[in-house]
Scaffold this motif. Sequence first.
Motif, PDB file in Angstrom:
ATOM      1  N   HIS A  36       0.832  -1.202   0.000  1.00 48.21           N
ATOM      2  CA  HIS A  36       0.000   0.000   0.000  1.00 48.21           C
ATOM      3  C   HIS A  36       0.869   1.257   0.000  1.00 48.21           C
ATOM      4  CE1 HIS A  36      -2.882   2.675   2.489  1.00 48.21           C
ATOM      5  NE2 HIS A  36      -3.486   2.505   1.332  1.00 48.21           N
ATOM      6  N   LEU A  37       1.887   1.290   0.852  1.00 53.81           N
ATOM      7  CA  LEU A  37       2.792   2.426   0.911  1.00 53.81           C
ATOM      8  C   LEU A  37       3.605   2.539  -0.376  1.00 53.81           C
ATOM      9  CD1 LEU A  37       3.899   4.740   2.657  1.00 53.81           C
ATOM     10  CD2 LEU A  37       5.571   3.116   3.581  1.00 53.81           C
ATOM     11  N   ARG A  38       3.967   1.405  -0.949  1.00 52.59           N
ATOM     12  CA  ARG A  38       4.749   1.402  -2.191  1.00 52.59           C
ATOM     13  C   ARG A  38       3.967   2.073  -3.318  1.00 52.59           C
ATOM     14  NH1 ARG A  38       8.806  -1.608  -5.084  1.00 52.59           N
ATOM     15  NH2 ARG A  38       9.081  -0.405  -6.993  1.00 52.59           N
ATOM     16  N   ILE A  39       2.738   1.673  -3.518  1.00 55.44           N
ATOM     17  CA  ILE A  39       1.974   2.190  -4.661  1.00 55.44           C
ATOM     18  C   ILE A  39       1.597   3.652  -4.481  1.00 55.44           C
ATOM     19  CG2 ILE A  39      -0.345   1.540  -3.850  1.00 55.44           C
ATOM     20  CD1 ILE A  39       0.892   1.000  -7.431  1.00 55.44           C
ATOM     21  N   LEU A  40       1.397   4.082  -3.229  1.00 59.47           N
ATOM     22  CA  LEU A  40       0.933   5.452  -2.986  1.00 59.47           C
ATOM     23  C   LEU A  40       2.058   6.462  -2.813  1.00 59.47           C
ATOM     24  CD1 LEU A  40      -2.071   4.907  -0.533  1.00 59.47           C
ATOM     25  CD2 LEU A  40      -2.125   5.165  -3.023  1.00 59.47           C
ATOM     26  N   ALA A  41       3.241   6.027  -2.421  1.00 58.17           N
ATOM     27  CA  ALA A  41       4.319   6.982  -2.149  1.00 58.17           C
ATOM     28  C   ALA A  41       5.604   6.649  -2.903  1.00 58.17           C
ATOM     29  CB  ALA A  41       4.591   7.043  -0.643  1.00 58.17           C
ATOM     30  N   GLN A  42       6.130   5.443  -2.714  1.00 51.88           N
ATOM     31  CA  GLN A  42       7.417   5.125  -3.325  1.00 51.88           C
ATOM     32  C   GLN A  42       7.348   5.122  -4.848  1.00 51.88           C
ATOM     33  OE1 GLN A  42       9.409   1.625  -1.804  1.00 51.88           O
ATOM     34  NE2 GLN A  42      10.752   1.489  -3.576  1.00 51.88           N
ATOM     35  N   THR A  43       6.289   4.510  -5.397  1.00 53.77           N
ATOM     36  CA  THR A  43       6.184   4.442  -6.859  1.00 53.77           C
ATOM     37  C   THR A  43       6.075   5.827  -7.494  1.00 53.77           C
ATOM     38  OG1 THR A  43       5.308   2.188  -6.906  1.00 53.77           O
ATOM     39  CG2 THR A  43       4.751   3.611  -8.769  1.00 53.77           C
ATOM     40  N   PRO A  44       5.205   6.720  -7.016  1.00 52.24           N
ATOM     41  CA  PRO A  44       5.188   8.068  -7.599  1.00 52.24           C
ATOM     42  C   PRO A  44       6.533   8.786  -7.474  1.00 52.24           C
ATOM     43  CG  PRO A  44       3.201   7.709  -6.312  1.00 52.24           C
ATOM     44  CD  PRO A  44       4.102   6.541  -6.051  1.00 52.24           C
ATOM     45  N   MET A  45       7.233   8.575  -6.362  1.00 50.88           N
ATOM     46  CA  MET A  45       8.550   9.189  -6.207  1.00 50.88           C
ATOM     47  C   MET A  45       9.502   8.686  -7.283  1.00 50.88           C
ATOM     48  SD  MET A  45      11.848   8.380  -5.094  1.00 50.88           S
ATOM     49  CE  MET A  45      11.674   6.978  -3.975  1.00 50.88           C
ATOM     50  N   GLU A  46       9.525   7.357  -7.510  1.00 53.22           N
ATOM     51  CA  GLU A  46      10.436   6.786  -8.499  1.00 53.22           C
ATOM     52  C   GLU A  46      10.095   7.240  -9.910  1.00 53.22           C
ATOM     53  OE1 GLU A  46      11.698   2.643  -8.052  1.00 53.22           O
ATOM     54  OE2 GLU A  46      10.547   2.568  -6.192  1.00 53.22           O
ATOM     55  N   LEU A  47       8.814   7.294 -10.233  1.00 52.45           N
ATOM     56  CA  LEU A  47       8.421   7.701 -11.590  1.00 52.45           C
ATOM     57  C   LEU A  47       8.714   9.186 -11.813  1.00 52.45           C
ATOM     58  CD1 LEU A  47       5.086   5.742 -12.133  1.00 52.45           C
ATOM     59  CD2 LEU A  47       7.439   5.029 -12.571  1.00 52.45           C
ATOM     60  N   THR A  48       8.491   9.997 -10.799  1.00 51.19           N
ATOM     61  CA  THR A  48       8.821  11.413 -10.909  1.00 51.19           C
ATOM     62  C   THR A  48      10.322  11.601 -11.091  1.00 51.19           C
ATOM     63  OG1 THR A  48       6.917  12.058  -9.568  1.00 51.19           O
ATOM     64  CG2 THR A  48       8.721  13.646  -9.728  1.00 51.19           C
ATOM     65  N   HIS A  49      11.100  10.833 -10.355  1.00 53.20           N
ATOM     66  CA  HIS A  49      12.554  10.914 -10.464  1.00 53.20           C
ATOM     67  C   HIS A  49      13.019  10.532 -11.865  1.00 53.20           C
ATOM     68  CE1 HIS A  49      16.830  10.028  -9.514  1.00 53.20           C
ATOM     69  NE2 HIS A  49      16.658  10.922  -8.556  1.00 53.20           N
ATOM     70  N   ALA A  50      12.312   9.600 -12.501  1.00 58.33           N
ATOM     71  CA  ALA A  50      12.681   9.155 -13.846  1.00 58.33           C
ATOM     72  C   ALA A  50      12.372  10.204 -14.904  1.00 58.33           C
ATOM     73  CB  ALA A  50      11.963   7.846 -14.175  1.00 58.33           C
ATOM     74  N   VAL A  51      11.239  10.882 -14.787  1.00 56.95           N
ATOM     75  CA  VAL A  51      10.807  11.806 -15.840  1.00 56.95           C
ATOM     76  C   VAL A  51      11.390  13.201 -15.664  1.00 56.95           C
ATOM     77  CG1 VAL A  51       8.693  12.777 -14.798  1.00 56.95           C
ATOM     78  CG2 VAL A  51       8.771  12.316 -17.263  1.00 56.95           C
ATOM     79  N   LEU A  52      11.759  13.578 -14.449  1.00 60.62           N
ATOM     80  CA  LEU A  52      12.123  14.960 -14.151  1.00 60.62           C
ATOM     81  C   LEU A  52      13.368  15.460 -14.894  1.00 60.62           C
ATOM     82  CD1 LEU A  52      11.327  17.421 -12.473  1.00 60.62           C
ATOM     83  CD2 LEU A  52      12.690  16.499 -10.586  1.00 60.62           C
ATOM     84  N   PRO A  53      14.458  14.688 -15.000  1.00 62.54           N
ATOM     85  CA  PRO A  53      15.635  15.236 -15.688  1.00 62.54           C
ATOM     86  C   PRO A  53      15.358  15.694 -17.111  1.00 62.54           C
ATOM     87  CG  PRO A  53      16.235  13.287 -14.440  1.00 62.54           C
ATOM     88  CD  PRO A  53      14.744  13.365 -14.397  1.00 62.54           C
ATOM     89  N   GLY A  54      14.581  14.914 -17.850  1.00 64.71           N
ATOM     90  CA  GLY A  54      14.259  15.301 -19.221  1.00 64.71           C
ATOM     91  C   GLY A  54      13.403  16.550 -19.276  1.00 64.71           C
ATOM     92  N   MET A  55      12.435  16.638 -18.377  1.00 65.18           N
ATOM     93  CA  MET A  55      11.589  17.829 -18.325  1.00 65.18           C
ATOM     94  C   MET A  55      12.415  19.071 -18.011  1.00 65.18           C
ATOM     95  SD  MET A  55       8.124  16.568 -16.354  1.00 65.18           S
ATOM     96  CE  MET A  55       6.889  15.553 -17.189  1.00 65.18           C
ATOM     97  N   LEU A  56      13.337  18.962 -17.048  1.00 61.79           N
ATOM     98  CA  LEU A  56      14.166  20.102 -16.687  1.00 61.79           C
ATOM     99  C   LEU A  56      15.089  20.501 -17.839  1.00 61.79           C
ATOM    100  CD1 LEU A  56      15.067  19.179 -12.996  1.00 61.79           C
ATOM    101  CD2 LEU A  56      13.468  20.943 -13.770  1.00 61.79           C
ATOM    102  N   GLU A  57      15.595  19.520 -18.546  1.00 65.55           N
ATOM    103  CA  GLU A  57      16.465  19.818 -19.691  1.00 65.55           C
ATOM    104  C   GLU A  57      15.692  20.562 -20.780  1.00 65.55           C
ATOM    105  OE1 GLU A  57      19.251  17.443 -22.954  1.00 65.55           O
ATOM    106  OE2 GLU A  57      18.554  16.424 -21.137  1.00 65.55           O
ATOM    107  N   ARG A  58      14.419  20.181 -20.980  1.00 64.89           N
ATOM    108  CA  ARG A  58      13.598  20.845 -22.004  1.00 64.89           C
ATOM    109  C   ARG A  58      12.993  22.150 -21.492  1.00 64.89           C
ATOM    110  NH1 ARG A  58      12.174  15.475 -22.240  1.00 64.89           N
ATOM    111  NH2 ARG A  58      10.196  15.804 -21.144  1.00 64.89           N
ATOM    112  N   GLY A  59      12.992  22.343 -20.167  1.00 64.29           N
ATOM    113  CA  GLY A  59      12.433  23.552 -19.591  1.00 64.29           C
ATOM    114  C   GLY A  59      10.924  23.576 -19.553  1.00 64.29           C
ATOM    115  N   SER A  60      10.301  22.384 -19.600  1.00 60.19           N
ATOM    116  CA  SER A  60       8.841  22.327 -19.523  1.00 60.19           C
ATOM    117  C   SER A  60       8.401  20.927 -19.124  1.00 60.19           C
ATOM    118  CB  SER A  60       8.195  22.697 -20.865  1.00 60.19           C
ATOM    119  OG  SER A  60       8.506  21.733 -21.861  1.00 60.19           O
ATOM    120  N   GLY A  61       7.262  20.864 -18.437  1.00 59.63           N
ATOM    121  CA  GLY A  61       6.705  19.576 -18.039  1.00 59.63           C
ATOM    122  C   GLY A  61       5.604  19.771 -17.022  1.00 59.63           C
TER     123      GLY A  61
END
Length: 253
Positions: A108-133
């Motif tokens: 329950h904790l994994r799906i609600l907190a850890q998973t969103p953290m990991e997915l955000t961590h994966a997508v964020l570098p590309g968004m920051l490089e492009r300057g939008s997201g």
Amino acid sequence: MDRPVALITGATSGLGAEFAQQLGRAQHDLVLVARDAARLEVKAVRLRNDFGIDVAILPADLITDDGVASVSARLADPAVPVSVLVNNAGFSLVKAFEKNTVEDEAAHLRILAQTPMELTHAVLPGMLERGSGRIINVSSVSAFIPRGTYGAAKAWGVSFSRFANLRYGPRGVNVTAVCPGFVHTEFHQRMGADMKGVKPWMWLDAEQVVREGLADNAAGKAVSVPSRRYRVLMAATKFIPDRLSAAAGNRGR
């Protein structure tokens, strides 16, 4: 010009399906994530036909390391960048904390907190490089009241979104926790909750929740509480004793 791509977890029903509907209507190509490949494909066919967009499916169990890794790899792929991430997948436990197994609580904790953290961590570098997201974390008004480990996990999402929006919003990446109350979806039926104690006025439609959440995210708000009545209620919780707000939050268990 290429259409922006939105990746939505828990996309086959409820708020996830509504996010797919509204983002598809707004001419985003979509990546739909859920466990059931057959249901994903049915949803994808309908969205392709309705909006003339590209819709990919990505079956994954986001409680598992392999499932999270497969979605993270797609989010980090620079060849087809993701412009919008909607962290929506989740479930709630009906029993009280002491009656659940620790394994159930960990999932329950994994799906609600850890998973969103990991997915955000994966997508964020590309968004920051492009300057939008745009990143939307589907939370709950339970985050603001004593509502068991569900509320505690959702509170993490609110706190994280506030931090991330403050830090990354000025760099073009808006992060918003969308915090609805009771919504007409399959969510409560799937968890086997008894909803008889919930008053009719407390229910929201998924269309309104998603519409207001997307608008608040576009406006750069860190927290979105859809509907005026729930905004009033959440403001009032600051002055209500915990035992009363907890009693209200424990309806539908």
